[in-house]
Every structure is written in C-alpha cells, then in structure tokens.
Design an enzyme around this catalytic site. Sequence first.
Site, short mmCIF file in Angstrom:
data_model
loop_
_atom_site.label_atom_id
_atom_site.label_comp_id
_atom_site.label_asym_id
_atom_site.label_seq_id
_atom_site.Cartn_x
_atom_site.Cartn_y
_atom_site.Cartn_z
N LEU A 68 34.04 44.53 37.98
CA LEU A 68 34.75 44.25 39.24
C LEU A 68 33.89 43.43 40.20
CD1 LEU A 68 36.53 47.65 39.49
CD2 LEU A 68 37.56 45.45 39.00
N GLY A 69 32.61 43.70 40.27
CA GLY A 69 31.70 42.80 40.96
C GLY A 69 31.67 42.86 42.47
N ASP A 70 32.77 43.16 43.11
CA ASP A 70 32.80 43.24 44.58
C ASP A 70 33.49 44.55 44.97
OD1 ASP A 70 32.49 42.54 47.24
OD2 ASP A 70 34.30 41.32 47.31
N LEU A 71 32.99 45.63 44.40
CA LEU A 71 33.59 46.94 44.65
C LEU A 71 33.29 47.41 46.08
CD1 LEU A 71 33.13 49.34 41.59
CD2 LEU A 71 35.24 48.77 42.78
N CYS A 97 29.74 42.27 49.06
CA CYS A 97 29.56 42.79 50.41
C CYS A 97 28.14 43.32 50.55
CB CYS A 97 30.58 43.89 50.67
SG CYS A 97 30.39 44.68 52.29
#
Length: 347
Positions: free
Chosen positions: A179-182, A221
């Site tokens: 997912l990378g941008d959890l 983030c």
Amino acid sequence: MNVQRTSPVSFLRNGRYKRIESDEPVSKCPRLSDSSGDAGYLSSLPGSPLWAAPFNGTPTHQGPSRIGQFLLIPIADRDGVYSALNVHTGDESLCKVFDMIQYQEKIRAHSVLPAHRNISHIKDIILGERKAYVFLEKDYGDMHMFVKSCKKLDEELASRLFYQVVSAVAHCHQAGIVLGDLKLRKFVFSNKKRTHLKLEGLEECHMLEEGNDSMSHKHGCPAYVSPEILNSSGSYSGKQADVWSLGVMLYTLLVGRYPFHDSDPSALFSKIRRGQFCLPDTLSPKAKCLIRSLLRKEPWERLSATEILIHPWFHSAQETGSGEQEASAADQTVPTFCLDDDESLFC
C-alpha cells in the site's frame, strides 16, 4: 451527441462502464426542477442514448457540478473526491476524478485483487474526453477525522476497528500489493454506526513482481514513515514498511496522539530514526506487546500483517465488551496530536 458504449471491464463487479463524449467545464449546476425528463440520464439499457452535462472534474468553484445523472459535491480535505448523488434514484456514492491518461494505472490493482469486505470496490466508471469518473460506495467519514474527534479509543473498540484495518492490509500483501502510503485517512466507515471499515482506494499502491517487495519509493506521510525509508538511500521492504505504518495507526488509536510528533520535519525524522516512544501505563500488557512488535527499528523483527491477526490482544480486548459499539459524538475532545503546529506533517 454520439456516445460510444464499451464492454464492462472485468473487475467491475456488478458495476457499469460508460463513456460520454465531452467533459468541458460548467459554471454552475442547473436547478433540478429546470432539467428535462431525460436530462442527465445515463441509461443502463443497451443502445439507449446517453447525455451528460459537461464537467471537467476539477471545477474552480466550490458548488455542485453535474455529470450524467450524478450531482457531484466536493468533499473538504479530499482532493479529487466528490460526494455523488444520483438525481433519479436518490442513491449516494463516492466519485473519484482522474485524468484519462492516469485512470487505468490508478485503478489497475482492482483488476488483480480479489474482493474483500474491508476494501472498497468500484461500482461504476464514466469516461469523458479528458476525465474518468470512478464511482465507489458511499462512506461515513474516515478514521483520521474519527480519532481527531475522540481523545482516544478504548481497547475493545480499537481492537475491532484495527482488526479490520489489518485484514485489508494482509489481503493486499497476500495478493502481491504493497500500500505504501498507509494512514488513518485511508480507511473509511461504510455504515452510519461507524463499526465497519474499508480501505477507501488503491491509487497509491504498488503491485509487486514475482513476490519481491523491495522498493525505493520515498513518497508518504511524514508521521507514518518508517526508519529504514529515512535511513536508506537504496531499497527497503514495502510490506515491512506497511507494518510500521500499522504500528503508528494502532498507537494513535489507543493513545490519542502520534508516537513520533514534532512540528519541525528534521526533529520529527530524528525521533523516528531513534525509534523511541512512550507507552502509557493505562494500556494493557498485550496492547503494549503488539505496539512494540510493530514499531521495531529493525524491519525484519516486525510481525507480518498475517501474524498480527493472530495476536492475543484482539481476543483479550474483545472479551471486555460484547457486540459492536456505536461511536458516540458526545463529550469528545480534540486529541493532542491535532494541534495546529503543522497539520501537513500529520496526514
């Protein structure tokens, strides 16, 4: 207007796939009472004529716009996302607007990921000349805003919600998707009682090749980024980085603030690199154990998403309550991590 209908795409489960000829800007949405009987209607019958009021997907005004039979209203703090109202049926859904040159790549993961109850699925797609309108199920707010409106969650409620979050992540990992941008914003409530969560989209995910989850992508983030991403100029394990983000999410749910917090990015990243955080004595031993098992500096020491699901904290926390709890808005306060020092760091 000549409108080309195309065959449904394979991953549109019980959905529809339509094409409109033009999506030029409009200055305002016409009053519904002024619309003709078939204005804005996209018929589901094969061969029926289609019509759509033009819309470019990125209006400069903040009022509602019209695409086909849908009234689109911008959602605050969610760029490119609209609340969609079917003016004929009254049904509500969510609409994401993508550039035509990007939309296939943005939704490609849906074609390989099997359906899961904690992951939103695409209901409809309408294609214009320059924009693609992707319709998903309506939601009732995201986890970030929910935690922002609560000081913290008790362990029983947190365990029920976090289990659903991890279930979605484990499902993606098993299908070869990182997912990378959890973050908390990625999960939305699908019911009014706010007891059922879904991953709201897969636009930022990474599809793995031959099971290798080695990545070099640095986007994400700041509050959720893992130490190895900050320390390494090379590759890192995408799945293990996802697990670190899960640890940040769990800590935030239970404590009411981020484990690493500073308004200065350099100071924030230094704290993350050190990996030192405080756990309140009010947390149960099993909750502390799970958090420590996720927020480990060394990536290979973290649990996998599948292993998280069998951690004893879920069982012990849920023993303290029965049934699904409805989240109350009464007596809720803004948590300390939501101070306005630099909201962009804490997305």
